[in-house]
Design an enzyme around this catalytic site. Structure first.
Site, short mmCIF file in Angstrom:
data_model
loop_
_atom_site.label_atom_id
_atom_site.label_comp_id
_atom_site.label_asym_id
_atom_site.label_seq_id
_atom_site.Cartn_x
_atom_site.Cartn_y
_atom_site.Cartn_z
CB ALA A 10 8.35 132.13 -23.57
CB CYS A 11 12.00 135.60 -22.25
SG CYS A 11 12.80 137.19 -21.39
N PRO A 12 10.17 138.22 -23.96
CG PRO A 12 9.07 140.08 -22.87
CD PRO A 12 9.37 138.43 -22.87
#
Length: 325
Positions: A52-54
């Site tokens: 989920a984390c960029p």
């Protein structure tokens, strides 16, 4: 993306309503020389990430493009950021997630406490872990991707050794473009979405779209941000843009324009990167959408997840003019 050892996991703003990102705490480096404190060795290091984390996504992309998958192992957390922070889950429970088979942790916070028992800041991903010293090397994504870019070149297959996303002749230009894109775009979406004052939101949202217009202009004449060569600057921006329409436009109220309908050059660029070998498999839109819409209950208390996945990045096919890296 982070959780905190003290206080609520979604209380990231200050009294002025502005979102302030924490400075990473672990800042050591893996180096190519064998006498370094953290020497590059096959199988020694492990990445903890969230799809989920960029910021974590950057490290997965560079690991893929540098042929490091057999040398640096990975654990993927659950997409849901709960009261205890990032949690590990089996693939049966959450497709795409993994258990922590290195430290046996249930939550990422346990990994931090193993490295530093008195740690009191946020528990962020990505984390680069040293299996020999049983400690965290780094939790700063911008530095991890530079380690992956060059430190392991004597270990990886010859075909990957010439791949350099931060070449000497472009370092100054990359640093310059990274600076304003980080502040107004990568972090700008968060400063807009987590603002708790109207003035803070408007200030950061307008700055974000000013930068998107600037990027659109650059890509009108360039294949990539700095010409015909794919660099670190592109990879750092890509992980924000691929999340823009499905998440940031609605969830973070970055809704002046959309990538799909208003930025044809950015869309072409996004497709071209997405279609490079190996990139698509680093993009898990289910994890991305469910994380933001279900974790940030101060923004979306119903936890209802929208259907839109953003523009079709598989079609049309965009062929690079040459091998871009």
């Amino acid at each position: 993306m982070s959780t905190s050892a003290s206080g609520g996991i979604t209380k990231w703003h200050s009294k002025d309503g502005q979102f302030h990102r924490q400075v990473s705490s672990f800042r050591s480096f893996v180096e190519a020389r064998p006498d370094a404190p953290f020497p590059a060795e096959a199988g020694r290091y492990h990445l903890y990430v969230s799809y989920a984390c960029p910021w974590a996504h950057r490290t997965l992309i560079v690991r893929k493009l540098k042929g490091l998958e057999s040398h640096i192992s990975v654990s993927v957390v659950h997409y849901l950021l709960g009261p205890n922070g990032w949690e590990f889950a089996s693939p049966d429970e959450v497709p795409g997630a993994t258990l922590d088979d290195v430290n046996g942790a249930k939550y990422i916070r346990e990994v931090y406490f193993k490295a530093e028992p008195e740690y009191s800041a946020r528990f962020t991903v990505p984390v680069l872990w040293d299996k020999k010293k049983n400690t965290i090397v780094s939790n700063e994504s911008s530095e991890i991707i530079r380690m992956l870019n060059t430190a392991f070149d004597e270990i990886i297959e010859p075909e990957y050794r010439g791949v350099n996303f931060y070449p000497d002749e472009l370092k100054e230009q990359i640093d310059d473009i990274n600076s304003w894109i980080y502040d107004t775009v990568n972090n700008g979406v968060y400063k807009s979405g987590f603002a708790t004052a109207q003035s803070a939101y408007e200030q950061n949202c307008r700055a974000l779209f000013e930068s998107l217009e600037r990027i659109e202009g650059i890509l009108a004449s360039n294949e990539f941000l700095l010409g015909s060569r794919l660099t670190e600057a592109d990879l750092r921006l890509f992980t924000t843009i691929v999340r823009f329409d499905p998440v940031y436009h609605g969830h973070f109220k970055c809704n002046i324009k959309q990538i799909a309908t208003d930025y044809p050059n950015i869309l072409r660029w996004t497709r071209e990167i997405y279609q490079l070998p190996g990139i698509k498999e680093t993009v898990n839109m289910e994890h991305i959408k469910k994380h933001y819409y279900m974790s940030h209950t101060q923004i979306n208390p119903t936890q209802v997840v929208p259907l839109n996945n953003g523009p079709d990045l598989d079609n049309p096919v965009v062929k690079p003019t040459a091998r871009p890296y």
